[in-house]
Write a protein that holds these residues in place. Structure first.
Motif, short mmCIF file in Angstrom:
data_model
loop_
_atom_site.label_atom_id
_atom_site.label_comp_id
_atom_site.label_asym_id
_atom_site.label_seq_id
_atom_site.Cartn_x
_atom_site.Cartn_y
_atom_site.Cartn_z
N MET A 162 0.83 -1.21 0.00
CA MET A 162 0.00 0.00 0.00
C MET A 162 0.86 1.26 0.00
O MET A 162 0.59 2.22 -0.73
CB MET A 162 -0.93 -0.01 1.22
N LEU A 163 1.92 1.27 0.82
CA LEU A 163 2.77 2.46 0.88
C LEU A 163 3.41 2.72 -0.48
O LEU A 163 3.44 3.87 -0.95
CB LEU A 163 3.85 2.29 1.95
N ASP A 164 3.91 1.66 -1.13
CA ASP A 164 4.51 1.84 -2.46
C ASP A 164 3.50 2.43 -3.43
O ASP A 164 3.83 3.30 -4.25
CB ASP A 164 5.01 0.50 -2.99
N SER A 165 2.26 1.96 -3.35
CA SER A 165 1.20 2.45 -4.23
C SER A 165 0.89 3.92 -3.97
O SER A 165 0.72 4.72 -4.90
CB SER A 165 -0.06 1.61 -4.05
N LEU A 166 0.85 4.29 -2.69
CA LEU A 166 0.56 5.68 -2.33
C LEU A 166 1.68 6.61 -2.79
O LEU A 166 1.42 7.71 -3.31
CB LEU A 166 0.37 5.79 -0.82
N VAL A 167 2.92 6.18 -2.63
CA VAL A 167 4.05 7.00 -3.08
C VAL A 167 4.03 7.14 -4.60
O VAL A 167 4.21 8.25 -5.14
CB VAL A 167 5.38 6.40 -2.60
N ALA A 168 3.80 6.02 -5.29
CA ALA A 168 3.77 6.08 -6.74
C ALA A 168 2.66 7.00 -7.24
O ALA A 168 2.85 7.78 -8.18
CB ALA A 168 3.56 4.66 -7.30
N GLY A 169 1.51 6.94 -6.61
CA GLY A 169 0.40 7.82 -6.99
C GLY A 169 0.72 9.28 -6.73
O GLY A 169 0.41 10.14 -7.56
N ALA A 170 1.34 9.55 -5.60
CA ALA A 170 1.71 10.94 -5.27
C ALA A 170 2.73 11.49 -6.27
O ALA A 170 2.64 12.66 -6.68
CB ALA A 170 2.26 11.01 -3.85
N LEU A 171 3.67 10.65 -6.66
CA LEU A 171 4.66 11.09 -7.65
C LEU A 171 4.03 11.30 -9.01
O LEU A 171 4.39 12.25 -9.73
CB LEU A 171 5.79 10.07 -7.73
N ALA A 172 3.10 10.43 -9.39
CA ALA A 172 2.41 10.59 -10.67
C ALA A 172 1.60 11.88 -10.69
O ALA A 172 1.60 12.63 -11.69
CB ALA A 172 1.50 9.40 -10.94
N ASP A 173 0.93 12.18 -9.59
CA ASP A 173 0.15 13.42 -9.52
C ASP A 173 1.05 14.64 -9.55
O ASP A 173 0.72 15.66 -10.18
CB ASP A 173 -0.71 13.42 -8.24
N ALA A 174 2.20 14.56 -8.88
CA ALA A 174 3.16 15.67 -8.91
C ALA A 174 3.68 15.88 -10.32
O ALA A 174 3.89 17.02 -10.77
CB ALA A 174 4.31 15.41 -7.95
N SER A 175 3.89 14.79 -11.05
CA SER A 175 4.37 14.89 -12.44
C SER A 175 3.35 15.61 -13.32
O SER A 175 3.71 16.44 -14.17
CB SER A 175 4.65 13.49 -12.99
N GLU A 176 2.08 15.33 -13.08
CA GLU A 176 1.02 16.02 -13.83
C GLU A 176 1.01 17.52 -13.52
O GLU A 176 0.87 18.35 -14.41
CB GLU A 176 -0.34 15.42 -13.49
N ARG A 177 1.18 17.85 -12.25
CA ARG A 177 1.21 19.27 -11.88
C ARG A 177 2.43 19.96 -12.47
O ARG A 177 2.36 21.12 -12.90
CB ARG A 177 1.19 19.42 -10.36
N ARG A 178 3.55 19.24 -12.51
CA ARG A 178 4.79 19.83 -13.05
C ARG A 178 4.66 20.13 -14.54
O ARG A 178 5.33 21.02 -15.05
CB ARG A 178 5.95 18.87 -12.78
N ALA A 179 3.78 19.41 -15.23
CA ALA A 179 3.57 19.65 -16.65
C ALA A 179 2.94 21.01 -16.91
O ALA A 179 3.09 21.58 -17.99
CB ALA A 179 2.69 18.55 -17.25
N THR A 180 2.23 21.54 -15.92
CA THR A 180 1.59 22.85 -16.07
C THR A 180 2.26 23.93 -15.23
O THR A 180 2.06 25.12 -15.47
CB THR A 180 0.11 22.78 -15.68
N ARG A 181 3.07 23.50 -14.25
CA ARG A 181 3.78 24.45 -13.40
C ARG A 181 5.18 23.89 -13.15
O ARG A 181 5.34 22.95 -12.39
CB ARG A 181 3.03 24.64 -12.07
N SER A 182 6.14 24.46 -13.79
CA SER A 182 7.49 23.90 -13.80
C SER A 182 8.14 23.98 -12.42
O SER A 182 7.72 24.74 -11.54
CB SER A 182 8.36 24.65 -14.80
#
Length: 256
Positions: free
Chosen positions: A1-21
């Motif tokens: 579960m922890l690995d999944s939560l971290v992976a999801g958080a990083l994926a969401d951060a990557s999406e935000r970084r695409a619009t805000r560098s």
């Protein structure tokens, strides 16, 4: 579960970084007023101190509270005597967001903690840009070199790291880091089972001068008293506050 939560958080951060560098977020973080000194607010005192959490849901319990107005809830926490406000900003399982953090920061004068699955510098800059004064680092989620890098960055930005542990080995890693604020979480991140006595078994290993935080398994004043007797300076409370009257519950818990 922890690995999944971290992976999801990083994926969401990557999406935000695409619009805000990263450069934009770093600039916004550096433009913020100085962070509030959280360690001063959480320093050991004659009575327990409380980190009160804005928490809509969790993987273990599901939906807890709608919390349409996180700023109003945070103001209630401040009125009730909390020392720090914790804001869940993870969206997939906890229903939180950076917007919640920004709203809380604008509403209270207390230090504010970004509670999320932090695993890269971009998220740390985001935290400061949104007004966080503290950032959670989960030892179980991070290799030591990366944790050192994130811990150093948090300090460089004037914030405080709450370093969360779940075992003696993780506690040793937090101590090696030089953390001044260490949490012991009673919840097993693999099974979600709770062990309220874990804090007591580890507390004596925490060096003098480090602020000790007991996390999870706090539902009643007796639970607060249990942690206090085991050496906790601070307790972090979420579910019990969002599912009841926050001011009355804080008042009751602070009297434990």
């Amino acid at each position: 579960m922890l690995d999944s939560l971290v992976a999801g958080a990083l994926a969401d951060a990557s999406e935000r970084r695409a619009t805000r560098s990263l450069a934009e977020v770093e600039s916004a973080a550096l433009a913020r007023p100085a962070a509030i000194d959280a360690l001063a607010h959480l320093a050991p005192a004659d009575r327990i101190k409380i980190i009160a959490e804005v928490k809509r849901s969790s993987p273990s319990r599901g939906a807890l509270a709608e919390i349409a107005d996180p700023a109003a809830l945070a103001r209630s926490y401040e009125t009730g005597g909390a020392s720090v406000i914790s804001v869940l900003t993870e969206g997939r399982k906890f229903g939180g967001s950076l917007a919640d953090l920004e709203a809380v920061r604008a509403a209270v004068s207390l230090p504010v903690l970004r509670k999320d699955f932090i695993a890269e510098p971009y998220q740390v800059f985001e935290a400061r840009a949104a007004g966080a004064d503290l950032v959670l680092l989960i030892v179980a989620a991070l290799e030591q070199p990366l944790m050192r890098e994130l811990y150093a960055l948090i300090g460089e930005l004037g914030m405080t790291a709450l370093v969360e542990t779940h075992s003696a080995a993780e506690l040793d890693r937090a101590i090696d880091l030089g953390a001044g604020l260490i949490g012991v979480n009673a919840r097993n991140l693999s099974t979600f089972e709770l062990d309220q006595d874990l804090f007591g078994t580890l507390a004596d290993r925490i060096p003098a001068g480090v602020v000790k935080v007991a996390e999870s398994a706090v539902k009643t004043p007796a639970d607060v008293a249990h942690y206090r007797a085991a050496g906790a300076d601070v307790v972090l409370i979420g579910e019990a506050l969002v599912t009841g009257d926050p001011v009355a519950t804080l008042t009751e818990f602070l009297g434990s």
